[in-house]
Design a protein around this motif. Structure first.
Motif, PDB file in Angstrom:
ATOM      1  N   MET A  96       0.826  -1.160   0.000  1.00  0.00           N
ATOM      2  CA  MET A  96       0.000   0.000   0.000  1.00  0.00           C
ATOM      3  C   MET A  96       0.881   1.237   0.000  1.00  0.00           C
ATOM      4  N   GLU A  97       0.450   2.239  -0.748  1.00  0.00           N
ATOM      5  CA  GLU A  97       1.167   3.504  -0.810  1.00  0.00           C
ATOM      6  C   GLU A  97       0.194   4.631  -0.511  1.00  0.00           C
ATOM      7  N   ALA A  98       0.697   5.683   0.087  1.00  0.00           N
ATOM      8  CA  ALA A  98      -0.095   6.893   0.317  1.00  0.00           C
ATOM      9  C   ALA A  98       0.822   8.085   0.107  1.00  0.00           C
ATOM     10  N   ARG A  99       0.294   9.082  -0.597  1.00  0.00           N
ATOM     11  CA  ARG A  99       1.082  10.301  -0.803  1.00  0.00           C
ATOM     12  C   ARG A  99       0.163  11.503  -0.616  1.00  0.00           C
ATOM     13  N   THR A 100       0.724  12.553  -0.061  1.00  0.00           N
ATOM     14  CA  THR A 100      -0.040  13.748   0.288  1.00  0.00           C
ATOM     15  C   THR A 100       0.431  14.923  -0.546  1.00  0.00           C
ATOM     16  N   GLU A 101      -0.542  15.692  -1.041  1.00  0.00           N
ATOM     17  CA  GLU A 101      -0.262  16.917  -1.787  1.00  0.00           C
ATOM     18  C   GLU A 101      -1.192  18.003  -1.267  1.00  0.00           C
ATOM     19  N   VAL A 102      -0.752  19.246  -1.349  1.00  0.00           N
ATOM     20  CA  VAL A 102      -1.580  20.385  -0.959  1.00  0.00           C
ATOM     21  C   VAL A 102      -1.739  21.270  -2.186  1.00  0.00           C
ATOM     22  N   ASP A 103      -3.006  21.618  -2.514  1.00  0.00           N
ATOM     23  CA  ASP A 103      -3.220  22.466  -3.685  1.00  0.00           C
ATOM     24  C   ASP A 103      -3.181  23.947  -3.297  1.00  0.00           C
ATOM     25  N   ALA A 104      -3.363  24.810  -4.271  1.00  0.00           N
ATOM     26  CA  ALA A 104      -3.257  26.257  -4.051  1.00  0.00           C
ATOM     27  C   ALA A 104      -4.303  26.791  -3.083  1.00  0.00           C
ATOM     28  N   THR A 105      -5.416  26.098  -2.928  1.00  0.00           N
ATOM     29  CA  THR A 105      -6.464  26.555  -2.002  1.00  0.00           C
ATOM     30  C   THR A 105      -6.229  26.066  -0.579  1.00  0.00           C
ATOM     31  N   GLY A 106      -5.215  25.231  -0.387  1.00  0.00           N
ATOM     32  CA  GLY A 106      -4.929  24.690   0.940  1.00  0.00           C
ATOM     33  C   GLY A 106      -5.578  23.338   1.196  1.00  0.00           C
ATOM     34  N   THR A 107      -6.312  22.830   0.206  1.00  0.00           N
ATOM     35  CA  THR A 107      -6.919  21.506   0.354  1.00  0.00           C
ATOM     36  C   THR A 107      -5.823  20.446   0.312  1.00  0.00           C
ATOM     37  N   PHE A 154      -4.920  -4.904   7.850  1.00  0.00           N
ATOM     38  CA  PHE A 154      -4.213  -4.902   9.129  1.00  0.00           C
ATOM     39  C   PHE A 154      -2.712  -4.689   8.964  1.00  0.00           C
ATOM     40  N   ASP A 155      -2.135  -5.292   7.949  1.00  0.00           N
ATOM     41  CA  ASP A 155      -0.687  -5.197   7.746  1.00  0.00           C
ATOM     42  C   ASP A 155      -0.244  -3.851   7.191  1.00  0.00           C
ATOM     43  N   THR A 156      -1.086  -3.204   6.400  1.00  0.00           N
ATOM     44  CA  THR A 156      -0.675  -1.977   5.718  1.00  0.00           C
ATOM     45  C   THR A 156      -1.262  -0.703   6.311  1.00  0.00           C
ATOM     46  N   CYS A 157      -2.274  -0.821   7.157  1.00  0.00           N
ATOM     47  CA  CYS A 157      -2.918   0.396   7.666  1.00  0.00           C
ATOM     48  C   CYS A 157      -1.991   1.304   8.477  1.00  0.00           C
ATOM     49  N   PRO A 158      -0.910   0.811   9.095  1.00  0.00           N
ATOM     50  CA  PRO A 158       0.000   1.747   9.764  1.00  0.00           C
ATOM     51  C   PRO A 158       0.602   2.783   8.808  1.00  0.00           C
ATOM     52  N   VAL A 159       0.783   2.421   7.555  1.00  0.00           N
ATOM     53  CA  VAL A 159       1.296   3.375   6.561  1.00  0.00           C
ATOM     54  C   VAL A 159       0.284   4.499   6.363  1.00  0.00           C
ATOM     55  N   SER A 206     -11.653  -3.704   8.046  1.00  0.00           N
ATOM     56  CA  SER A 206     -12.054  -2.872   9.180  1.00  0.00           C
ATOM     57  C   SER A 206     -10.883  -2.114   9.799  1.00  0.00           C
ATOM     58  N   SER A 207      -9.669  -2.612   9.632  1.00  0.00           N
ATOM     59  CA  SER A 207      -8.492  -1.893  10.134  1.00  0.00           C
ATOM     60  C   SER A 207      -8.329  -0.570   9.401  1.00  0.00           C
ATOM     61  N   GLY A 208      -8.497  -0.596   8.094  1.00  0.00           N
ATOM     62  CA  GLY A 208      -8.429   0.629   7.299  1.00  0.00           C
ATOM     63  C   GLY A 208      -9.550   1.580   7.660  1.00  0.00           C
ATOM     64  N   LEU A 209     -10.743   1.037   7.859  1.00  0.00           N
ATOM     65  CA  LEU A 209     -11.880   1.866   8.264  1.00  0.00           C
ATOM     66  C   LEU A 209     -11.592   2.546   9.596  1.00  0.00           C
ATOM     67  N   HIS A 210     -11.013   1.807  10.531  1.00  0.00           N
ATOM     68  CA  HIS A 210     -10.666   2.383  11.828  1.00  0.00           C
ATOM     69  C   HIS A 210      -9.696   3.554  11.670  1.00  0.00           C
ATOM     70  N   VAL A 211      -8.701   3.406  10.815  1.00  0.00           N
ATOM     71  CA  VAL A 211      -7.728   4.483  10.567  1.00  0.00           C
ATOM     72  C   VAL A 211      -8.433   5.715  10.009  1.00  0.00           C
ATOM     73  N   LEU A 212      -9.340   5.520   9.055  1.00  0.00           N
ATOM     74  CA  LEU A 212     -10.070   6.652   8.478  1.00  0.00           C
ATOM     75  C   LEU A 212     -10.941   7.347   9.524  1.00  0.00           C
ATOM     76  N   LEU A 213     -11.636   6.575  10.346  1.00  0.00           N
ATOM     77  CA  LEU A 213     -12.499   7.170  11.366  1.00  0.00           C
ATOM     78  C   LEU A 213     -11.690   7.925  12.422  1.00  0.00           C
ATOM     79  N   ALA A 214     -10.553   7.368  12.823  1.00  0.00           N
ATOM     80  CA  ALA A 214      -9.700   8.043  13.805  1.00  0.00           C
ATOM     81  C   ALA A 214      -9.154   9.348  13.236  1.00  0.00           C
ATOM     82  N   ALA A 215      -8.737   9.316  11.973  1.00  0.00           N
ATOM     83  CA  ALA A 215      -8.224  10.536  11.330  1.00  0.00           C
ATOM     84  C   ALA A 215      -9.322  11.574  11.209  1.00  0.00           C
ATOM     85  N   ARG A 216     -10.520  11.140  10.819  1.00  0.00           N
ATOM     86  CA  ARG A 216     -11.638  12.063  10.704  1.00  0.00           C
ATOM     87  C   ARG A 216     -11.927  12.731  12.044  1.00  0.00           C
ATOM     88  N   HIS A 217     -11.884  11.952  13.102  1.00  0.00           N
ATOM     89  CA  HIS A 217     -12.131  12.495  14.443  1.00  0.00           C
ATOM     90  C   HIS A 217     -11.086  13.561  14.803  1.00  0.00           C
TER      91      HIS A 217
END
Length: 101
Positions: free
Chosen positions: A1-12, A23-28, A56-67
């Protein structure tokens, strides 16, 4: 699994995720999303277009981040989720909470 972050001109902030989120990749993903709560009032868009599977491990990561992002005054939404992830969100009853479509 890969994740990369970018910020656009509006700050999004856009986090593009690819591969299986389980379970194995959600820490990334958790490590990629963790510092985003510090961007108070930022909009965070998590793009799941290239995610082939999520458990559900990935879902947990998304919900925690959203919180954390919401607590800091920001907003997180999900885009590009495939049928399997959307079904997971629906079964868990969090589709509206994740602002996923």
């Amino acid at each position: 699994m890969e994740a990369r972050t970018e910020v656009d001109a509006t700050g999004t902030v856009r986090v593009a995720v690819a591969g299986d989120v389980d379970f194995d990749t959600c820490p990334v993903l958790a490590a990629e999303l963790a510092p985003l709560a510090e961007r108070a009032a930022a909009t965070v868009v998590v793009d799941l277009t290239e995610v082939s599977f999520m458990d559900s491990s990935g879902l947990h990561v998304l919900l925690a981040a959203r919180h954390r992002i919401s607590a800091a005054g920001g907003r997180m939404r999900i885009v590009g989720a495939r049928e399997q992830a959307l079904f997971l969100f629906e079964v868990a009853g969090v589709t509206g909470l994740l602002d996923a479509a």
